[in-house]
Enzyme design. Structure first.
Site, PDB file in Angstrom:
ATOM      1  N   LYS A  12       0.802  -1.238   0.059  1.00 31.06           N
ATOM      2  CA  LYS A  12       0.241   0.090   0.135  1.00 31.06           C
ATOM      3  C   LYS A  12       0.934   1.467   0.035  1.00 31.06           C
ATOM      4  O   LYS A  12       0.535   2.259  -1.058  1.00 31.06           O
ATOM      5  CB  LYS A  12      -0.775   0.104   1.328  1.00 31.06           C
ATOM      6  CG  LYS A  12      -1.961  -0.815   1.446  1.00 31.06           C
ATOM      7  CD  LYS A  12      -2.989  -0.694   2.498  1.00 31.06           C
ATOM      8  CE  LYS A  12      -4.052  -1.617   2.561  1.00 31.06           C
ATOM      9  NZ  LYS A  12      -5.059  -1.231   3.694  1.00 31.06           N
ATOM     10  N   GLU A  40      -7.343  -1.974  16.126  1.00 30.86           N
ATOM     11  CA  GLU A  40      -8.120  -3.208  15.990  1.00 30.86           C
ATOM     12  C   GLU A  40      -9.502  -2.802  15.019  1.00 30.86           C
ATOM     13  O   GLU A  40      -9.869  -1.575  15.204  1.00 30.86           O
ATOM     14  CB  GLU A  40      -8.816  -3.430  17.356  1.00 30.86           C
ATOM     15  CG  GLU A  40      -8.386  -4.915  18.023  1.00 30.86           C
ATOM     16  CD  GLU A  40      -9.213  -5.223  18.807  1.00 30.86           C
ATOM     17  OE1 GLU A  40     -10.138  -6.071  18.362  1.00 30.86           O
ATOM     18  OE2 GLU A  40      -9.040  -5.118  20.162  1.00 30.86           O
ATOM     19  N   ASP A  69      -9.084   1.548   4.174  1.00 29.09           N
ATOM     20  CA  ASP A  69      -9.623   0.186   4.458  1.00 29.09           C
ATOM     21  C   ASP A  69      -9.936  -0.507   3.231  1.00 29.09           C
ATOM     22  O   ASP A  69     -10.658   0.222   2.481  1.00 29.09           O
ATOM     23  CB  ASP A  69     -10.608  -0.052   5.560  1.00 29.09           C
ATOM     24  CG  ASP A  69     -10.559  -1.330   6.037  1.00 29.09           C
ATOM     25  OD1 ASP A  69      -9.334  -1.917   6.510  1.00 29.09           O
ATOM     26  OD2 ASP A  69     -11.776  -1.935   6.012  1.00 29.09           O
ATOM     27  N   GLY A 151      -1.490  -9.783  -1.267  1.00 28.47           N
ATOM     28  CA  GLY A 151      -2.824 -10.123  -0.770  1.00 28.47           C
ATOM     29  C   GLY A 151      -3.440 -11.038  -1.972  1.00 28.47           C
ATOM     30  O   GLY A 151      -2.706 -12.087  -2.262  1.00 28.47           O
ATOM     31  N   LYS A 173      -0.951  -1.972 -12.589  1.00 30.54           N
ATOM     32  CA  LYS A 173      -1.812  -1.887 -11.385  1.00 30.54           C
ATOM     33  C   LYS A 173      -2.361  -0.443 -10.646  1.00 30.54           C
ATOM     34  O   LYS A 173      -3.214  -0.568 -10.562  1.00 30.54           O
ATOM     35  CB  LYS A 173      -1.207  -2.761 -10.312  1.00 30.54           C
ATOM     36  CG  LYS A 173      -1.908  -2.804  -8.807  1.00 30.54           C
ATOM     37  CD  LYS A 173      -1.673  -3.828  -7.756  1.00 30.54           C
ATOM     38  CE  LYS A 173      -2.597  -3.538  -6.507  1.00 30.54           C
ATOM     39  NZ  LYS A 173      -2.226  -4.395  -5.372  1.00 30.54           N
ATOM     40  N   ARG A 179      -7.373   1.235  -5.183  1.00 28.01           N
ATOM     41  CA  ARG A 179      -6.821   2.163  -4.006  1.00 28.01           C
ATOM     42  C   ARG A 179      -6.340   3.505  -4.902  1.00 28.01           C
ATOM     43  O   ARG A 179      -6.433   4.445  -4.444  1.00 28.01           O
ATOM     44  CB  ARG A 179      -5.673   1.518  -3.563  1.00 28.01           C
ATOM     45  CG  ARG A 179      -5.057   2.329  -2.386  1.00 28.01           C
ATOM     46  CD  ARG A 179      -4.014   1.281  -1.468  1.00 28.01           C
ATOM     47  NE  ARG A 179      -4.757   0.275  -1.088  1.00 28.01           N
ATOM     48  CZ  ARG A 179      -4.583  -0.922  -1.717  1.00 28.01           C
ATOM     49  NH1 ARG A 179      -3.728  -1.082  -2.483  1.00 28.01           N
ATOM     50  NH2 ARG A 179      -5.294  -1.960  -1.034  1.00 28.01           N
TER      51      ARG A 179
END
Ligand code: IMP
Length: 195
Positions: A12, A40, A69, A151, A173, A179
């Site tokens: 990322k 978390e 996220d 991933g 990509k 993203r």
């Protein structure tokens, strides 16, 4: 303006730094800062989780923060792995564990296995919150191909392509990814707001 990117994920970091390269924004990640704080992800949506990460890192540094996220949603699996994409095969699992789990779940189901990557990108500076979303549609294949990316890239073929994302080069990509879309939009918003 210096902005902290709330991630340790090197894939990322590389993608988002390339997007902001040459802009007025300097991106420094938690990875660069050697900070492995763990937030978390208790939210029910990508947006809630992105904000949780942004707020936790802002509270720590009191500097403007970017967070995202993201995850994979597979139609035949009712949108799974979704918000638990990173830990789909269990806590501390590897990317390969996740890929193998997805492949196994799709084994008996008819092709094509339609899926999408989604990303919610957030900027937070203690006052302003700006958010943008991006998607990349494609199919899941039942073997892992290629070595680039991270991933679920080895099992995902974007619509209009014959290669998995892991078989594409980094620049390719970063032209089409979920993203890239969310952070390009966010960069536009930040530029217009003249922050
Ligand atoms: P996050 O760090 O909580 O956003 O979790 C993202 C997870 O979704 C990653 O660990 C990957 O499993 C998956 N994911 C997100 N973006 C990508 C991508 O660009 N390629 C492959 N997998 C991705």
């Amino acid at each position: 303006m210096k902005i902290i990117f709330a991630t340790q994920n090197r894939g990322k970091v590389q993608e988002v730094k390339a997007i902001f390269d040459g802009s007025q924004f300097e991106i420094i990640s938690l990875y660069d800062l050697g900070n492995n704080m763990d937030v978390e992800e208790t939210g029910a949506t990508f947006s809630e989780n992105a904000f949780l990460k942004a707020k936790a890192v802002y509270d720590h540094y009191k500097e403007p923060v970017l967070a995202d996220d993201s995850g994979l949603m597979i139609e035949q699996l009712d949108g799974r792995p979704g918000v638990i994409s990173a830990r789909y095969a269990g806590e501390n699992c590897t990317y390969e564990d996740n890929n193998l789990k997805v492949i196994e779940e799709l084994l008996e189901l008819p092709e094509p296995h339609k899926a999408k990557f989604v990303s919610t990108a957030i900027f937070y500076d203690g006052k302003n919150t700006f958010e943008a979303a991006g998607e990349l549609h494609g199919i899941i294949i039942k073997e892992q191909r290629g070595t680039n990316g991270f991933g679920y890239d080895p099992v995902f073929i974007p619509d209009g392509y014959e290669k998995t994302i892991s078989e594409l080069d980094f620049e390719e990509k970063n032209k089409i990814s979920h993203r890239a879309k969310s952070f390009e939009k966010l960069k536009e918003i930040l530029t217009q707001k003249n922050l």
